[in-house]
Design a protein around this motif. Structure first.
Motif, PDB file in Angstrom:
ATOM      1  N   VAL A   1       7.515   7.282   9.459  1.00  0.00           N
ATOM      2  CA  VAL A   1       8.274   6.360  10.315  1.00  0.00           C
ATOM      3  C   VAL A   1       7.281   5.405  10.982  1.00  0.00           C
ATOM      4  CG1 VAL A   1      10.063   8.069  10.793  1.00  0.00           C
ATOM      5  CG2 VAL A   1       8.154   7.869  12.354  1.00  0.00           C
ATOM      6  N   PRO A   2       7.731   4.222  11.371  1.00  0.00           N
ATOM      7  CA  PRO A   2       6.815   3.308  12.052  1.00  0.00           C
ATOM      8  C   PRO A   2       6.580   3.738  13.489  1.00  0.00           C
ATOM      9  CG  PRO A   2       8.992   2.333  11.867  1.00  0.00           C
ATOM     10  CD  PRO A   2       9.070   3.656  11.180  1.00  0.00           C
TER      11      PRO A   2
ATOM     12  N   GLN B   1      16.641  10.458   7.973  1.00  0.00           N
ATOM     13  CA  GLN B   1      16.561   8.997   8.010  1.00  0.00           C
ATOM     14  C   GLN B   1      17.905   8.472   8.476  1.00  0.00           C
ATOM     15  OE1 GLN B   1      14.587   6.144   6.965  1.00  0.00           O
ATOM     16  NE2 GLN B   1      16.442   5.022   7.478  1.00  0.00           N
ATOM     17  N   PRO B   2      17.937   7.671   9.569  1.00  0.00           N
ATOM     18  CA  PRO B   2      19.243   7.187  10.013  1.00  0.00           C
ATOM     19  C   PRO B   2      19.908   6.335   8.937  1.00  0.00           C
ATOM     20  CG  PRO B   2      17.436   6.205  11.311  1.00  0.00           C
ATOM     21  CD  PRO B   2      16.832   7.181  10.365  1.00  0.00           C
TER      22      PRO B   2
ATOM     23  N   ASN C   1       0.806  -1.224   0.000  1.00  0.00           N
ATOM     24  CA  ASN C   1       0.000   0.000   0.000  1.00  0.00           C
ATOM     25  C   ASN C   1       0.845   1.284   0.000  1.00  0.00           C
ATOM     26  OD1 ASN C   1       0.877   0.117   2.659  1.00  0.00           O
ATOM     27  ND2 ASN C   1      -1.027  -0.717   3.501  1.00  0.00           N
TER      28      ASN C   1
ATOM     29  N   VAL D   1      -0.520   5.305   0.091  1.00  0.00           N
ATOM     30  CA  VAL D   1      -0.253   6.257   1.182  1.00  0.00           C
ATOM     31  C   VAL D   1       0.480   7.490   0.641  1.00  0.00           C
ATOM     32  CG1 VAL D   1       0.778   6.560   3.470  1.00  0.00           C
ATOM     33  CG2 VAL D   1      -0.157   4.346   2.830  1.00  0.00           C
TER      34      VAL D   1
ATOM     35  N   GLY E   1      11.673   5.289   4.028  1.00  0.00           N
ATOM     36  CA  GLY E   1      11.499   3.874   3.681  1.00  0.00           C
ATOM     37  C   GLY E   1      10.647   3.787   2.430  1.00  0.00           C
ATOM     38  N   ARG E   2       9.814   2.747   2.390  1.00  0.00           N
ATOM     39  CA  ARG E   2       9.034   2.506   1.169  1.00  0.00           C
ATOM     40  C   ARG E   2       8.122   3.682   0.848  1.00  0.00           C
ATOM     41  NH1 ARG E   2       8.616  -1.494   4.455  1.00  0.00           N
ATOM     42  NH2 ARG E   2       9.974  -3.263   4.106  1.00  0.00           N
ATOM     43  N   ILE E   3       7.373   4.153   1.859  1.00  0.00           N
ATOM     44  CA  ILE E   3       6.408   5.225   1.588  1.00  0.00           C
ATOM     45  C   ILE E   3       7.139   6.557   1.382  1.00  0.00           C
ATOM     46  CG2 ILE E   3       4.409   6.489   2.480  1.00  0.00           C
ATOM     47  CD1 ILE E   3       3.640   3.891   3.977  1.00  0.00           C
TER      48      ILE E   3
ATOM     49  N   ASN F   1       9.649   6.264  18.973  1.00  0.00           N
ATOM     50  CA  ASN F   1       9.093   7.264  18.056  1.00  0.00           C
ATOM     51  C   ASN F   1       7.832   7.923  18.623  1.00  0.00           C
ATOM     52  OD1 ASN F   1      11.072   7.100  16.179  1.00  0.00           O
ATOM     53  ND2 ASN F   1       9.987   5.703  14.812  1.00  0.00           N
TER      54      ASN F   1
ATOM     55  N   ALA G   1      -4.322   3.893   3.108  1.00  0.00           N
ATOM     56  CA  ALA G   1      -4.128   2.659   2.326  1.00  0.00           C
ATOM     57  C   ALA G   1      -5.407   2.228   1.623  1.00  0.00           C
ATOM     58  CB  ALA G   1      -3.670   1.543   3.259  1.00  0.00           C
TER      59      ALA G   1
ATOM     60  N   ASP H   1      -4.093  11.743   8.966  1.00  0.00           N
ATOM     61  CA  ASP H   1      -4.842  10.535   8.591  1.00  0.00           C
ATOM     62  C   ASP H   1      -4.900   9.545   9.750  1.00  0.00           C
ATOM     63  OD1 ASP H   1      -6.155   8.785   6.677  1.00  0.00           O
ATOM     64  OD2 ASP H   1      -4.306   7.611   6.643  1.00  0.00           O
TER      65      ASP H   1
ATOM     66  N   THR I   1       0.651  10.691   8.037  1.00  0.00           N
ATOM     67  CA  THR I   1      -0.081   9.511   7.553  1.00  0.00           C
ATOM     68  C   THR I   1       0.579   8.261   8.133  1.00  0.00           C
ATOM     69  OG1 THR I   1       1.318   9.392   5.607  1.00  0.00           O
ATOM     70  CG2 THR I   1      -0.783  10.559   5.345  1.00  0.00           C
TER      71      THR I   1
ATOM     72  N   ARG J   1       1.543   7.187  12.052  1.00  0.00           N
ATOM     73  CA  ARG J   1       0.771   6.667  13.181  1.00  0.00           C
ATOM     74  C   ARG J   1       0.513   7.805  14.161  1.00  0.00           C
ATOM     75  NH1 ARG J   1      -0.538   3.161  10.485  1.00  0.00           N
ATOM     76  NH2 ARG J   1      -0.429   0.914  10.808  1.00  0.00           N
TER      77      ARG J   1
ATOM     78  N   HIS K   1      -8.003   7.466   8.726  1.00  0.00           N
ATOM     79  CA  HIS K   1      -7.039   6.385   8.461  1.00  0.00           C
ATOM     80  C   HIS K   1      -7.366   5.660   7.138  1.00  0.00           C
ATOM     81  CE1 HIS K   1      -4.114   3.408  10.585  1.00  0.00           C
ATOM     82  NE2 HIS K   1      -3.896   3.443   9.274  1.00  0.00           N
TER      83      HIS K   1
HETATM   84  N1  NAD Z   1      -2.025   5.746   6.802  1.00  0.00           N
HETATM   85  C1  NAD Z   1      -2.003   4.503   6.429  1.00  0.00           C
HETATM   86  O1  NAD Z   1      -3.003   3.926   6.048  1.00  0.00           O
HETATM   87  C2  NAD Z   1      -0.699   3.747   6.428  1.00  0.00           C
HETATM   88  C3  NAD Z   1      -0.513   2.719   5.513  1.00  0.00           C
HETATM   89  C4  NAD Z   1       0.713   2.048   5.493  1.00  0.00           C
HETATM   90  C5  NAD Z   1       1.692   2.389   6.399  1.00  0.00           C
HETATM   91  N2  NAD Z   1       1.465   3.371   7.288  1.00  0.00           N
HETATM   92  C6  NAD Z   1       2.485   3.752   8.268  1.00  0.00           C
HETATM   93  O2  NAD Z   1       3.649   4.189   7.573  1.00  0.00           O
HETATM   94  C7  NAD Z   1       4.792   3.673   8.227  1.00  0.00           C
HETATM   95  C8  NAD Z   1       5.952   3.621   7.262  1.00  0.00           C
HETATM   96  O3  NAD Z   1       5.725   2.622   6.301  1.00  0.00           O
HETATM   97  P1  NAD Z   1       6.902   2.178   5.300  1.00  0.00           P
HETATM   98  O4  NAD Z   1       6.375   1.035   4.515  1.00  0.00           O
HETATM   99  O5  NAD Z   1       7.467   3.357   4.597  1.00  0.00           O
HETATM  100  O6  NAD Z   1       7.960   1.643   6.359  1.00  0.00           O
HETATM  101  P2  NAD Z   1       9.510   1.399   6.134  1.00  0.00           P
HETATM  102  O7  NAD Z   1       9.941   0.470   7.200  1.00  0.00           O
HETATM  103  O8  NAD Z   1       9.771   1.009   4.707  1.00  0.00           O
HETATM  104  O9  NAD Z   1      10.150   2.837   6.372  1.00  0.00           O
HETATM  105  C9  NAD Z   1      10.197   3.489   7.606  1.00  0.00           C
HETATM  106  C10 NAD Z   1      11.528   4.217   7.675  1.00  0.00           C
HETATM  107  O10 NAD Z   1      11.533   5.078   8.803  1.00  0.00           O
HETATM  108  C11 NAD Z   1      12.856   5.057   9.352  1.00  0.00           C
HETATM  109  N3  NAD Z   1      12.779   5.524  10.735  1.00  0.00           N
HETATM  110  C12 NAD Z   1      12.346   4.873  11.836  1.00  0.00           C
HETATM  111  N4  NAD Z   1      12.380   5.691  12.902  1.00  0.00           N
HETATM  112  C13 NAD Z   1      12.839   6.888  12.460  1.00  0.00           C
HETATM  113  C14 NAD Z   1      13.090   8.133  13.094  1.00  0.00           C
HETATM  114  N5  NAD Z   1      12.851   8.314  14.395  1.00  0.00           N
HETATM  115  N6  NAD Z   1      13.571   9.161  12.338  1.00  0.00           N
HETATM  116  C15 NAD Z   1      13.803   8.990  11.015  1.00  0.00           C
HETATM  117  N7  NAD Z   1      13.591   7.827  10.359  1.00  0.00           N
HETATM  118  C16 NAD Z   1      13.106   6.792  11.072  1.00  0.00           C
HETATM  119  C17 NAD Z   1      13.290   3.617   9.217  1.00  0.00           C
HETATM  120  O11 NAD Z   1      14.691   3.479   9.288  1.00  0.00           O
HETATM  121  C18 NAD Z   1      12.722   3.268   7.841  1.00  0.00           C
HETATM  122  O12 NAD Z   1      13.655   3.533   6.826  1.00  0.00           O
HETATM  123  C19 NAD Z   1       4.304   2.300   8.715  1.00  0.00           C
HETATM  124  O13 NAD Z   1       5.077   1.819   9.770  1.00  0.00           O
HETATM  125  C20 NAD Z   1       2.882   2.571   9.118  1.00  0.00           C
HETATM  126  O14 NAD Z   1       2.828   2.943  10.477  1.00  0.00           O
HETATM  127  C21 NAD Z   1       0.294   4.071   7.322  1.00  0.00           C
END
Ligand code: NAD
Ligand code: 2HG
Length: 585
Positions: free
Chosen positions: A206-207, A174-175, A101, A105, A153-155, A212, A285, A259, A233, A235, A282
């Motif tokens: 970030v997750p 991003q670390p 997703n 997002v 990360g991915r999003i 966090n 996705a 969101d 978007t 948490r 929310h």
């Molecule tokens: N709104 C929605 O419906 C929805 C949908 C999908 C995901 N999400 C949220 O989005 C978050 C991110 O998803 P993703 O797939 O990109 O995850 P991901 O794991 O691919 O990327 C998260 C990145 O954040 C970095 N990170 C962690 N803590 C950090 C901090 N304090 N400072 C800087 N960087 C930090 C990590 O190293 C990682 O690279 C998910 O964990 C989820 O909570 C929300």
């Protein structure tokens, strides 16, 4: 798969029909949405698999009640509604489909930015009330503005791609973001305060994790421009909602797109009702495509898991491997190795599996170098290791510094100066020393008790940096007492170590550097790296006879799986949710 009884799958939150259909080809599937925690606890003992989205909370109570439960599937990304530690401790696999997703997002994030910048929801509302307020809704352009992305990360990466196409400059926090990745994505890595100060839009990706929680609090909001917008978007708990409300009320930021909320569903929430906020329930996705992707992907993963071998040992990342392939990344003290080898032999078992990272065809030891070497000394062919990905977001690598105590700073300096290939060079202050270390222009810097700072550098380019670093640490370890510390403040240290004459500060190594060093058969000095690894398996107590026997590796792997399965059934695996730092073997 069993001929008599098909595994049963419980789907507790709505997922796309395509995924449900796929699961029905292999399993008996029940779709039961909106169960109370009590109802879920009562029926979970009947199921091998549970599938949820974000609404159902899969607590330790539910997992413990799931006597047949082998896998929990999350049709989405965030695992914050699942007690992953308890699941893994009880040998229950947790699967998700991050990536399914991400585009949805990212698109929603851009949507919130546009909605805020152009006041779209408020303008629509005004028209629905029969007004034509053209002057009231003058917006700002995204083109040429700066977007700060926290979490690349991915999003985060998908958001950056879209923002760049809109003509935005993108800053990223991003670390361990490599310069290559930043360059490739066309973004600029910055620290969090700079990102907050410079951005017109700040977006969180970030997750949720304990560290966090309230990542964006009063202090962070205070750094943002009064014209800037915050988008969340990710948490709810990542932003302090009260602080955000204050900042909006006091006009310290221009607005927010939200969101996700700390408590969901968020009904009558003051932020959702705030005129400077664009809020959505929310739905980041919630696109047809993302939901279909997530449902099919989680179904496929569950089919593969329940249909495959489903090794319980591997669920805990435990593997039986050839000891010759397990390589320490740091030096070991031969006396400690000998003592430990004797103790392990007398005990007849390996209590704690070393933690390793897979690297090419080797396993690099992140924690447990002395144990590993002791087993090698005992001529044992195989070992059980716990394999972790050192780049996993929750694995941290820190550097220990060395406090050296001894008769005098001058005698200490004299010892160091005799190390071949090393020169000491005075520097004006800590900042200069830190910068030289960051740029890797020095092997370490020394802070003497009298406040002097000295860089320890290679005498010439032909000397080998690792050899010289190892020789330096060896020299002062032989000369005085060495204690490890994480603080760089000499005044604090002299209170704890009254005889301290110097503090040796090393560079911050990255996991990739550590693996590359060990992969080449080289080692860092002992006691510099400190991997913090959540989810350690301890007291596994693998009998030495098994590791030592002539049985081939596949037979030992089957034995390990059965061994772990029995321990789990008797709840005999000690699993640490918190990071455990083992300094002594
Ligand atoms: N709104 C929605 O419906 C929805 C949908 C999908 C995901 N999400 C949220 O989005 C978050 C991110 O998803 P993703 O797939 O990109 O995850 P991901 O794991 O691919 O990327 C998260 C990145 O954040 C970095 N990170 C962690 N803590 C950090 C901090 N304090 N400072 C800087 N960087 C930090 C990590 O190293 C990682 O690279 C998910 O964990 C989820 O909570 C929300
Ligand atoms: O279940 C949902 O739709 C929310 C999904 C989202 O928060 C996720 O983490 O994947």
């Amino acid at each position: 798969m069993s001929e008599q009884r098909r595994p049963r799958v419980l789907i507790a939150d709505p997922i796309a029909e395509e995924g449900v259909e796929l699961l029905r080809q292999y399993f008996d599937v029940d779709v039961r949405e909106g169960l109370t925690p009590e109802e879920l606890e009562a029926i979970i003992p009947n199921y091998e698999a549970l599938i949820v989205r974000s609404a159902t909370r899969v607590t330790s109570r539910i997992i413990e009640a799931g006597r047949r439960l082998r896998v929990i599937g999350r049709a989405g990304t965030g695992l914050d509604n699942i007690d992953v530690s308890t699941a893994r401790a009880l040998g229950v696999e947790v699967l998700n489909c991050p990536g399914a997703n991400s585009v949805a997002v990212a698109e929603h994030t851009i949507g919130l930015m546009l909605a805020l910048a152009r006041h779209i929801p408020a303008a629509d509302h005004s028209m629905k009330e029969g007004r034509w307020e053209k002057k009231r809704f003058k917006g700002t352009s995204l083109d040429g503005k700066t977007l700060g992305i926290i979490g690349f990360g991915r999003i985060g990466r998908q958001v950056a791609k879209r923002a760049k196409a809109l003509g935005m400059r993108v800053l990223v926090n991003q670390p361990r973001l490599t310069p290559e990745l930043a360059l490739e994505a066309g973004v600029t890595p910055v620290d969090l305060p700079d990102l907050l100060r410079e951005s017109d839009f700040v977006s969180l990706h970030v997750p949720w994790r304990p560290e966090n929680e309230n990542l964006i609090d009063r202090e962070e909001l205070a750094l943002m421009k009064p014209t800037a917008y915050l988008i969340n978007t990710a948490r709810g708990g990542i932003v302090n909602e009260e602080a955000l409300l204050e900042a909006l009320n006091e006009g310290r930021i221009a607005g927010a797109g939200i969101d996700v909320f700390k408590e969901e569903p968020a009904l009558d929430h003051p932020l959702a009702k705030h005129p400077k906020v664009v809020a959505t329930p929310h739905i980041g996705a919630s696109t047809v495509e993302a939901q279909k992707n997530a449902a099919i992907e989680i179904a496929e993963k569950i089919i593969e898991f329940l249909g495959g071998t489903g090794s319980v040992a591997e669920t805990l990342s435990l593997q039986m491997v050839e000891l010759s392939k397990v390589v320490p990344h740091e030096g070991v003290d031969p006396k400690r190795v000998e003592r430990l080898a004797r103790a392990i032999e007398a005990d007849g078992r390996l209590a704690n599996p070393p933690v390793v990272a897979a690297w090419q065809d080797k396993y690099i030891v992140l924690d447990g170098a002395t144990r590993t070497t002791a087993l090698k000394e005992l001529g044992i062919p195989h070992i059980v290791v716990q394999v972790v990905d050192p780049n996993r977001a929750d694995v941290a690598l820190h550097t220990w510094y060395h406090v050296v105590s001894g008769p005098s700073a001058e005698a200490f300096l004299d010892t160091i100066q005799r190390v071949p290939g090393l020169v000491l060079e005075p520097v004006a202050d800590k900042a200069t020393a830190e910068s030289a270390l960051r740029e890797r222009q020095a092997l370490a810097y020394l802070v003497l008790r009298d406040g002097r700072h000295l860089l320890a550098r290679l005498a010439d380019e032909t000397s080998d940096a690792l050899d010289v670093l190892n020789a330096m640490v060896e020299a002062y370890t032989d000369w005085g007492e060495v204690d490890r510390t994480l603080t760089t403040d000499m005044n604090t240290l002299t209170r704890t170590y009254p005889e301290a004459v110097a503090l040796v500060i090393f560079p911050q190594f990255t996991p990739d550097e550590v693996l590359a060093i060990a992969g080449r058969g080289r080692r860092l000095p002992q006691g510099i790296t400190r991997f913090v690894i959540p989810g350690r398996v301890l007291r596994l107590n693998v009998p030495l006879d098994v590791l030592r026997s002539d049985e081939p590796l596949p037979a030992k792997r089957r034995w390990l799986d059965q061994f772990v399965r029995e321990k789990l059934e008797r709840r005999r695996v000690r699993y640490y949710q918190e990071p455990v730092i083992l300094l002594e073997d």
